[in-house]
Design an enzyme around this catalytic site. Structure first.
Site, PDB file in Angstrom:
ATOM      1  N   LYS A  77       0.827  -1.200   0.000  1.00 24.16           N
ATOM      2  CA  LYS A  77       0.000   0.000   0.000  1.00 24.16           C
ATOM      3  C   LYS A  77       0.866   1.256   0.000  1.00 24.16           C
ATOM      4  O   LYS A  77       1.965   1.282   0.582  1.00 24.16           O
ATOM      5  CB  LYS A  77      -0.895   0.022   1.238  1.00 24.16           C
ATOM      6  CG  LYS A  77      -1.870  -1.144   1.340  1.00 24.16           C
ATOM      7  CD  LYS A  77      -2.932  -1.100   0.276  1.00 24.16           C
ATOM      8  CE  LYS A  77      -4.002  -2.162   0.534  1.00 24.16           C
ATOM      9  NZ  LYS A  77      -4.961  -2.267  -0.577  1.00 24.16           N
ATOM     10  N   ASP A  90      -0.421   0.184  -4.314  1.00 21.41           N
ATOM     11  CA  ASP A  90      -1.872   0.403  -4.339  1.00 21.41           C
ATOM     12  C   ASP A  90      -2.201   1.608  -3.470  1.00 21.41           C
ATOM     13  O   ASP A  90      -1.975   1.587  -2.258  1.00 21.41           O
ATOM     14  CB  ASP A  90      -2.562  -0.857  -3.789  1.00 21.41           C
ATOM     15  CG  ASP A  90      -4.075  -0.783  -3.876  1.00 21.41           C
ATOM     16  OD1 ASP A  90      -4.603   0.273  -4.275  1.00 21.41           O
ATOM     17  OD2 ASP A  90      -4.732  -1.793  -3.536  1.00 21.41           O
ATOM     18  N   GLU A 113      -1.795   1.207  -8.528  1.00 20.35           N
ATOM     19  CA  GLU A 113      -3.220   0.824  -8.497  1.00 20.35           C
ATOM     20  C   GLU A 113      -4.082   1.907  -7.866  1.00 20.35           C
ATOM     21  O   GLU A 113      -3.727   2.455  -6.822  1.00 20.35           O
ATOM     22  CB  GLU A 113      -3.312  -0.480  -7.700  1.00 20.35           C
ATOM     23  CG  GLU A 113      -4.691  -1.072  -7.568  1.00 20.35           C
ATOM     24  CD  GLU A 113      -4.601  -2.477  -6.963  1.00 20.35           C
ATOM     25  OE1 GLU A 113      -3.630  -3.212  -7.282  1.00 20.35           O
ATOM     26  OE2 GLU A 113      -5.476  -2.846  -6.160  1.00 20.35           O
ATOM     27  N   GLU A 145     -11.095  -2.808  -9.243  1.00 18.78           N
ATOM     28  CA  GLU A 145     -11.737  -3.406  -8.076  1.00 18.78           C
ATOM     29  C   GLU A 145     -12.907  -2.579  -7.567  1.00 18.78           C
ATOM     30  O   GLU A 145     -13.810  -3.099  -6.922  1.00 18.78           O
ATOM     31  CB  GLU A 145     -10.727  -3.641  -6.943  1.00 18.78           C
ATOM     32  CG  GLU A 145     -10.303  -2.396  -6.211  1.00 18.78           C
ATOM     33  CD  GLU A 145      -9.450  -2.685  -4.985  1.00 18.78           C
ATOM     34  OE1 GLU A 145      -8.240  -2.870  -5.160  1.00 18.78           O
ATOM     35  OE2 GLU A 145      -9.986  -2.713  -3.876  1.00 18.78           O
ATOM     36  N   HIS A 173      -8.711  -9.093  -8.520  1.00 18.10           N
ATOM     37  CA  HIS A 173      -8.796  -8.606  -7.149  1.00 18.10           C
ATOM     38  C   HIS A 173      -9.612  -9.608  -6.338  1.00 18.10           C
ATOM     39  O   HIS A 173     -10.759  -9.903  -6.653  1.00 18.10           O
ATOM     40  CB  HIS A 173      -9.478  -7.230  -7.102  1.00 18.10           C
ATOM     41  CG  HIS A 173      -9.678  -6.727  -5.699  1.00 18.10           C
ATOM     42  ND1 HIS A 173     -10.886  -6.772  -5.038  1.00 18.10           N
ATOM     43  CD2 HIS A 173      -8.787  -6.194  -4.830  1.00 18.10           C
ATOM     44  CE1 HIS A 173     -10.740  -6.267  -3.827  1.00 18.10           C
ATOM     45  NE2 HIS A 173      -9.483  -5.924  -3.669  1.00 18.10           N
TER      46      HIS A 173
HETATM   47 MG   LIG Z   1      -6.515  -2.506  -4.437  1.00 13.14          MG
END
Ligand SMILES: [Mg+2]
Length: 405
Positions: free
Chosen positions: A210, A239, A265, A291, A341
């Site tokens: 992340k 992400d 992402e 997603e 995802h």
């Molecule tokens: Mg994601």
């Protein structure tokens, strides 16, 4: 293994009795007919006779990401569909909010629209339900509710033909490389690296982390530490979970370029199609989205606008297996890579339709502990189940302690 016994809704049972009289005649009348997806399809049509739902709240380790905030619960809404030819199972998941509303939509709105429905393919049934729910739908929780039903119908459809789901959707089994990911934004760099070592120990072929910490410099330091730890031979993805505005995303994408990411992402909210397209023109960092899309229209809009390098399909959040298939058709036509995802077991079937399936996600919130037959990773790759249908069955003893109303 013990399977859950489901409780059909009373009004659905009445409908089932009304629908059951022609079952045997229709089975006997079934014959080979051309079908959009399955060339050897032997079933002419199926009828939905009843459905039932169940609701569970599974505990998760407390965590958070840049866009969604704190997460400590995963909700599961099960749908069991009884058709005249085969039974099917589907589920929707959430990250803690909306599950009761999804179940209510299925029980009180969608059930009435589909009990007694004849359908030649799940795609036809999806179109019927999508139109019936149009006024309150076209996204959001309605898409999750339709997705659970759609998954169950695809399961029943494939079982009626005695084939695994990947064959029912017209694909061949593929070996799919996997990558590891988790909700790790709050972790220390030391704990993050430990988590990544866990992915490597499992043989996973790529790593995602992340970003979206309070300052970009923190993100860059963490990405640098992970890249150093991994070396350049392992694909690294990041992400942002929609944490940034356009200026922040552009600055981040540029500062991330030296790390040669496989993708960045969800840098922006999904509504900002032009923002993604602009970002893609202004940086060499590839972008991925999908997603948070809740309709086929969103995938088509991104394909037209050049807003993404990778489509990540999720048959739950996108609105069904049917929508994920549509997304992959759009990706194939536009030369966009495909990944997934969550919903690992289902996505192993669906990604077989992709011309460029770069990765299947193995998420830290895996449902393995609740499944009868968890997905097996061999040398970092997975294949779809060979059972008829999608092959997903939950263990009653594992989920029952978490049943809720
Ligand atoms: Mg994601």
């Amino acid at each position: 293994m013990l399977r859950i016994t489901y409780r059909p809704l009373s009004r659905c049972q009445v409908a089932a009795e009304e629908c059951s009289t022609t079952t045997q005649a229709r089975v006997e009348a079934a014959r080979a007919v051309p079908n959009r997806l399955s060339k050897k399809r032997t079933v002419l049509s199926m009828r939905i006779m009843s459905l039932s739902t169940d609701y569970f709240r599974l505990p998760l380790p407390p965590s958070e990401d840049g866009g969604h905030g704190a997460i400590d619960t995963e909700e599961l809404v099960f749908v069991n569909v009884h058709t005249d030819l085969a039974d099917g199972f589907g589920y929707a998941y959430t990250i803690g909010k909306g599950g009761r509303a999804i179940r209510s939509l299925i029980d009180h709105e969608i059930a009435d629209a589909v009990i007694g429905l004849d359908f030649a393919s799940p795609e036809d049934a999806w179109r019927h339900v999508w139109r019936r729910m149009l006024y309150i739908g076209r996204g959001g929780l309605t898409s999750f509710a339709i997705a659970a039903l759609d998954m169950a119908l695809w399961d029943a459809y494939a079982k009626a033909d005695g084939v695994p789901l990947y064959r029912a959707i017209g694909a061949q089994s593929k070996e799919l490389p996997t990558y590891g990911s988790g909700v790790d934004l709050q972790k220390s760099t030391e704990d993050l690296l430990e988590q990544i070592d866990g992915y490597k120990a499992r043989g996973l072929r790529g790593v995602k982390m992340k970003v979206g910490r309070p300052t970009l410099s923190e993100d860059i330091e963490r990405v640098a530490a992970v890249r150093d730890h991994l070396g350049t031979a392992v694909d690294l993805m990041v992400d942002a979970n929609m944490a940034w505005d356009r200026d922040e995303a552009l600055e981040a994408a540029r500062q991330l370029e030296p790390f040669e990411l496989r993708w960045l992402e969800e840098p922006l909210t999904p509504e900002d199609i032009e923002g993604h397209a602009h970002l893609r023109r202004e940086t060499s960092t590839p972008l991925s989205v999908g997603e948070s899309f809740h309709s086929p229209a969103e995938f088509h809009a991104y394909a037209r606008a050049g807003g993404s390098d990778v489509f990540q399909v999720d048959p739950v959040t996108n609105g069904g297996v049917t929508v994920a298939i549509e997304a992959l058709r759009a990706a194939n036509a536009a030369g966009i890579d495909a990944s997934s995802h969550y919903a690992d077991e289902l996505n192993a079937h669906i990604l077989c339709l992709a011309e460029r399936p770069v990765f299947l996600e193995k998420h830290a919130f895996a449902l393995d502990a609740y499944l009868e037959d968890p997905q097996e990773i061999v040398d970092g790759f997975v294949r779809p189940s060979e059972r008829p249908g999608h092959g997903i069955a939950f263990l009653a003893e594992a989920v029952e302690p978490f049943r809720a109303d």
